[in-house]
Scaffold this motif. Structure first.
Motif, PDB file in Angstrom:
ATOM      1  N   ASP A   1     -12.014   3.528   6.772  1.00 54.31           N
ATOM      2  CA  ASP A   1     -11.172   4.548   7.393  1.00 54.31           C
ATOM      3  C   ASP A   1     -11.679   5.929   6.986  1.00 54.31           C
ATOM      4  O   ASP A   1     -12.735   6.060   6.372  1.00 54.31           O
ATOM      5  N   THR A   2     -10.955   6.953   7.332  1.00 52.57           N
ATOM      6  CA  THR A   2     -11.441   8.318   7.137  1.00 52.57           C
ATOM      7  C   THR A   2     -11.612   8.687   5.672  1.00 52.57           C
ATOM      8  O   THR A   2     -12.355   9.610   5.342  1.00 52.57           O
ATOM      9  N   LEU A   3     -10.939   7.976   4.764  1.00 56.93           N
ATOM     10  CA  LEU A   3     -11.010   8.302   3.340  1.00 56.93           C
ATOM     11  C   LEU A   3     -11.895   7.341   2.544  1.00 56.93           C
ATOM     12  O   LEU A   3     -12.154   7.572   1.368  1.00 56.93           O
ATOM     13  N   GLY A   4     -12.345   6.265   3.163  1.00 53.73           N
ATOM     14  CA  GLY A   4     -13.195   5.310   2.455  1.00 53.73           C
ATOM     15  C   GLY A   4     -12.901   3.883   2.853  1.00 53.73           C
ATOM     16  O   GLY A   4     -12.303   3.613   3.903  1.00 53.73           O
ATOM     17  N   VAL A   5     -13.293   2.952   1.997  1.00 59.71           N
ATOM     18  CA  VAL A   5     -13.115   1.524   2.265  1.00 59.71           C
ATOM     19  C   VAL A   5     -11.716   1.100   1.846  1.00 59.71           C
ATOM     20  O   VAL A   5     -11.275   1.366   0.727  1.00 59.71           O
ATOM     21  N   CYS A   6     -11.026   0.413   2.745  1.00 58.99           N
ATOM     22  CA  CYS A   6      -9.636   0.016   2.503  1.00 58.99           C
ATOM     23  C   CYS A   6      -9.511  -1.504   2.594  1.00 58.99           C
ATOM     24  O   CYS A   6      -9.972  -2.125   3.563  1.00 58.99           O
ATOM     25  N   LEU A   7      -8.891  -2.105   1.597  1.00 61.27           N
ATOM     26  CA  LEU A   7      -8.589  -3.534   1.619  1.00 61.27           C
ATOM     27  C   LEU A   7      -7.395  -3.767   2.532  1.00 61.27           C
ATOM     28  O   LEU A   7      -6.319  -3.216   2.316  1.00 61.27           O
ATOM     29  N   VAL A   8      -7.593  -4.591   3.572  1.00 59.87           N
ATOM     30  CA  VAL A   8      -6.524  -4.760   4.563  1.00 59.87           C
ATOM     31  C   VAL A   8      -6.012  -6.197   4.658  1.00 59.87           C
ATOM     32  O   VAL A   8      -4.974  -6.442   5.271  1.00 59.87           O
ATOM     33  N   GLU A   9      -6.729  -7.151   4.042  1.00 55.91           N
ATOM     34  CA  GLU A   9      -6.319  -8.549   4.200  1.00 55.91           C
ATOM     35  C   GLU A   9      -6.856  -9.380   3.048  1.00 55.91           C
ATOM     36  O   GLU A   9      -8.000  -9.188   2.609  1.00 55.91           O
ATOM     37  N   VAL A  10      -6.027 -10.287   2.550  1.00 57.12           N
ATOM     38  CA  VAL A  10      -6.435 -11.209   1.494  1.00 57.12           C
ATOM     39  C   VAL A  10      -6.112 -12.624   1.959  1.00 57.12           C
ATOM     40  O   VAL A  10      -5.025 -12.885   2.497  1.00 57.12           O
ATOM     41  N   ALA A  11      -7.047 -13.546   1.762  1.00 59.03           N
ATOM     42  CA  ALA A  11      -6.851 -14.912   2.237  1.00 59.03           C
ATOM     43  C   ALA A  11      -5.719 -15.602   1.483  1.00 59.03           C
ATOM     44  O   ALA A  11      -5.461 -15.328   0.302  1.00 59.03           O
ATOM     45  N   THR A  12      -5.049 -16.521   2.160  1.00 63.62           N
ATOM     46  CA  THR A  12      -4.004 -17.331   1.535  1.00 63.62           C
ATOM     47  C   THR A  12      -4.599 -18.110   0.364  1.00 63.62           C
ATOM     48  O   THR A  12      -5.669 -18.710   0.472  1.00 63.62           O
ATOM     49  N   GLY A  13      -3.893 -18.082  -0.770  1.00 66.32           N
ATOM     50  CA  GLY A  13      -4.366 -18.770  -1.963  1.00 66.32           C
ATOM     51  C   GLY A  13      -5.173 -17.885  -2.899  1.00 66.32           C
ATOM     52  O   GLY A  13      -5.524 -18.303  -4.006  1.00 66.32           O
ATOM     53  N   VAL A  14      -5.472 -16.666  -2.465  1.00 67.75           N
ATOM     54  CA  VAL A  14      -6.276 -15.740  -3.264  1.00 67.75           C
ATOM     55  C   VAL A  14      -5.373 -14.694  -3.894  1.00 67.75           C
ATOM     56  O   VAL A  14      -4.509 -14.104  -3.221  1.00 67.75           O
ATOM     57  N   ASP A  15      -5.544 -14.449  -5.172  1.00 69.07           N
ATOM     58  CA  ASP A  15      -4.787 -13.413  -5.865  1.00 69.07           C
ATOM     59  C   ASP A  15      -5.522 -12.078  -5.696  1.00 69.07           C
ATOM     60  O   ASP A  15      -6.691 -11.957  -6.085  1.00 69.07           O
ATOM     61  N   MET A  16      -4.837 -11.093  -5.127  1.00 74.44           N
ATOM     62  CA  MET A  16      -5.480  -9.825  -4.799  1.00 74.44           C
ATOM     63  C   MET A  16      -6.078  -9.148  -6.025  1.00 74.44           C
ATOM     64  O   MET A  16      -7.191  -8.608  -5.980  1.00 74.44           O
ATOM     65  N   TYR A  17      -5.348  -9.162  -7.134  1.00 71.27           N
ATOM     66  CA  TYR A  17      -5.822  -8.464  -8.328  1.00 71.27           C
ATOM     67  C   TYR A  17      -6.888  -9.266  -9.066  1.00 71.27           C
ATOM     68  O   TYR A  17      -7.953  -8.750  -9.415  1.00 71.27           O
ATOM     69  N   ARG A  18      -6.624 -10.531  -9.322  1.00 69.83           N
ATOM     70  CA  ARG A  18      -7.542 -11.364 -10.108  1.00 69.83           C
ATOM     71  C   ARG A  18      -8.831 -11.673  -9.354  1.00 69.83           C
ATOM     72  O   ARG A  18      -9.932 -11.594  -9.924  1.00 69.83           O
ATOM     73  N   ASP A  19      -8.705 -12.053  -8.074  1.00 72.71           N
ATOM     74  CA  ASP A  19      -9.843 -12.586  -7.328  1.00 72.71           C
ATOM     75  C   ASP A  19     -10.584 -11.539  -6.501  1.00 72.71           C
ATOM     76  O   ASP A  19     -11.712 -11.792  -6.058  1.00 72.71           O
ATOM     77  N   VAL A  20      -9.952 -10.393  -6.264  1.00 66.07           N
ATOM     78  CA  VAL A  20     -10.584  -9.371  -5.424  1.00 66.07           C
ATOM     79  C   VAL A  20     -10.812  -8.085  -6.209  1.00 66.07           C
ATOM     80  O   VAL A  20     -11.949  -7.737  -6.544  1.00 66.07           O
ATOM     81  N   LEU A  21      -9.757  -7.375  -6.532  1.00 64.38           N
ATOM     82  CA  LEU A  21      -9.892  -6.038  -7.113  1.00 64.38           C
ATOM     83  C   LEU A  21     -10.629  -6.053  -8.455  1.00 64.38           C
ATOM     84  O   LEU A  21     -11.465  -5.178  -8.721  1.00 64.38           O
ATOM     85  N   SER A  22     -10.330  -7.018  -9.303  1.00 58.83           N
ATOM     86  CA  SER A  22     -10.959  -7.038 -10.628  1.00 58.83           C
ATOM     87  C   SER A  22     -12.429  -7.428 -10.574  1.00 58.83           C
ATOM     88  O   SER A  22     -13.167  -7.256 -11.552  1.00 58.83           O
ATOM     89  N   ARG A  23     -12.886  -7.923  -9.424  1.00 59.64           N
ATOM     90  CA  ARG A  23     -14.263  -8.372  -9.294  1.00 59.64           C
ATOM     91  C   ARG A  23     -15.095  -7.430  -8.427  1.00 59.64           C
ATOM     92  O   ARG A  23     -16.185  -7.788  -7.971  1.00 59.64           O
TER      93      ARG A  23
END
Length: 502
Positions: A462-484
């Motif tokens: 988007d206009t300000l940068g990369v935005c996380l918009v969707e996380v798969a079922t069964g995936v923890d947003m913080y543990r499996d995405v953001l922290s990695r």
């Protein structure tokens, strides 16, 4: 005018320091390997020709030494200008070690440059490559410290920035065709693609160089005028090669060359991570859209669409010049059975860079916080962009597809929930990509719609940068995405509202 000869005589005619342009694409498409093998044999026996410059638009070879690999000997080449390098690991190593001068330019730019050289124009002036690694501000396409000459420059026309890829003299063009008649007229009638054969021949002929053709047959009758791809007036030497194959998977298949229609074999469905990413990416395709599918993860999407009964809902194409049909994947990417149209890759790239496609699905080696994507340099090894940059420049919507991590990542999906069995040890969401093959900054300036789809998360530019918009079922947003991730993306408000507290 045309003269019939043999590969050894051709090899003997190539002089030291010559600049050679060659046709070809992965899977053996239009690859004049019998002639290239003869040139290689002469060098290994005599040490000549040496200090060559070799130019090719797409990947040429089988990864085992054919094609571009024929030149991959210390001293044989001084400089290589290539669109895609992965089909010659030996040449990749020469560039990585600095034993040769290496340039990596967009495949479509190189194909078009052949045409512009032949037409006597001042190179290719285009917006393809702005703010990427081929922009002089980011290296000018140079691959190592041994590479110093500037072959691309930044210019301004009408208040807008463009890149000018400079022309150069071509001494020899080496091409492959199906047949040649006694007048030297070349036909690609039995080939799965035309690629840039005419432009490559034009570049040498009008530079005062020689055009050398490898053909399978020498028919007694003339080639019908409508089937001539290169007129005989442009051809100097022709080598008949009866054991020449149409491509790696076929000596001759008329459904690949578009001469006849036949039964289409069942499409092999992808599995594992490729299937997961392809199914999610397929949701981004609207109805009746013009679509391009890139190599790698995106090559699995047509099979998914076909399995969903959506095979006729879009107009698919690839940079080799193929429109529709049953697209092949893997090493034979760039071909199709029962294609609707086979046109030159030069014309195809004009259509792409000018905005002819609605959406493209492209591979993704790594992406960063600015939305940049790298597919052209993985680790220290050059891969090259192929047609990626030309396609990305013109497409209205871009969907990048790839795994969230590399090296060791294993996942499984059960009941629509994703389970990460083992994480990857190499992050692909990085602070800064090694090579800018796609510029997020330029995409924002151009108003592009851009998505980054992985097996566990979807991001949007988007206009300000990369935005996380969707996380798969069964995936923890913080543990499996953001922290990695090596950077902290923006997060869609809906995800924040639904995510468990941490």
């Amino acid at each position: 005018m045309n003269k019939w000869t043999n590969a050894a005589a051709v090899a003997a005619s190539i002089f030291d320091d010559a600049t050679i342009a060659i046709t070809g694409s992965g899977g053996g498409l239009l690859e004049p390997d019998a002639i290239l093998a003869a040139i290689e044999a002469r060098f290994l026996e005599t040490g000549h020709p040496r200090d060559l410059t070799v130019i090719h638009a797409l990947g040429v070879g089988d990864g085992q030494g054919s094609g571009l690999g024929r030149f991959a000997h210390a001293g044989m080449v001084r400089r290589v200008i290539g669109g895609h390098w992965v089909w010659s690991p030996a040449m990749q190593r020469l560039a990585e070690s600095g034993q040769i001068e290496g340039y990596s330019f967009p495949g479509g730019v190189i194909a078009t440059l052949f045409r512009e050289i032949g037409a006597g124009r001042p190179g290719v002036i285009t917006r393809v490559g702005l703010r990427t690694f081929v922009d002089p501000r980011l290296g000018g396409g140079k691959l190592n410290d041994a590479t110093t000459e500037n072959l691309v420059e930044l210019i301004e026309i009408g208040g807008k920035e463009f890149l000018r890829y400079k022309p150069l003299k071509i001494d020899f063009s080496i091409v492959m065709a199906s047949s040649a008649d006694d007048n030297g007229n070349l036909s690609t009638r039995h080939e799965p693609a035309d690629l840039d054969i005419y432009a490559v021949a034009l570049a040498a002929h009008n530079s005062g160089g020689k055009v050398i053709a490898q053909v399978k047959s020498r028919p007694r009758s003339r080639v019908p005028a409508r089937l001539v791809g290169v007129p005989g007036v442009m051809v100097d030497l022709t080598v008949e090669t009866p054991d020449q194959r149409q491509c790696q998977i076929s000596e001759y298949d008329a459904t690949l060359s578009g001469e006849t229609l036949g039964e289409t074999p069942d499409i092999e469905m992808p599995d594992g991570m490729r299937l997961i990413v392809a199914e999610r990416a397929a949701k981004e395709l609207g109805s009746n859209q013009s679509v391009n599918f890139g190599f790698g993860f995106p090559g699995a999407i047509p099979a998914v669409l076909a399995s969903q009964g959506r095979g006729n809902e879009y107009w698919g194409s690839v940079e080799q010049g193929i429109h529709r049909g049953a697209m092949l994947d893997g090493a034979m990417f760039g071909t199709a059975r029962n294609a609707d149209s086979i046109m030159s890759s030069v014309d195809q790239f004009d259509w792409y860079s000018g905005g002819g496609i609605d959406v493209t699905f492209l591979g993704m080696g790594e992406f960063d916080e600015e939305g940049n994507v790298n597919v052209s340099k993985l680790g220290s090894m050059v891969v090259g962009p192929g047609g990626f940059m030309d396609i990305a420049q013109g497409a209205k919507k871009l969907v990048f597809c790839g795994a969230f991590e590399a090296k060791g990542l294993r996942v499984e999906r059960k009941s629509d929930a994703l389970k990460i069995l083992s994480p990857g040890s190499v992050p692909k969401a990085v602070k800064k990509v090694r090579h800018v093959t796609f510029s997020g900054v330029q995409a924002r300036l151009d108003g592009k719609e851009v998505l980054y789809i992985t097996e566990r998360a979807v991001f949007r530019l988007d206009t300000l940068g990369v935005c996380l918009v969707e996380v798969a079922t069964g995936v923890d947003m913080y543990r499996d995405v953001l922290s990695r991730m090596e950077f902290t993306p923006l997060i869609d408000e809906r995800l924040l509202e639904s995510a468990p507290a941490h």
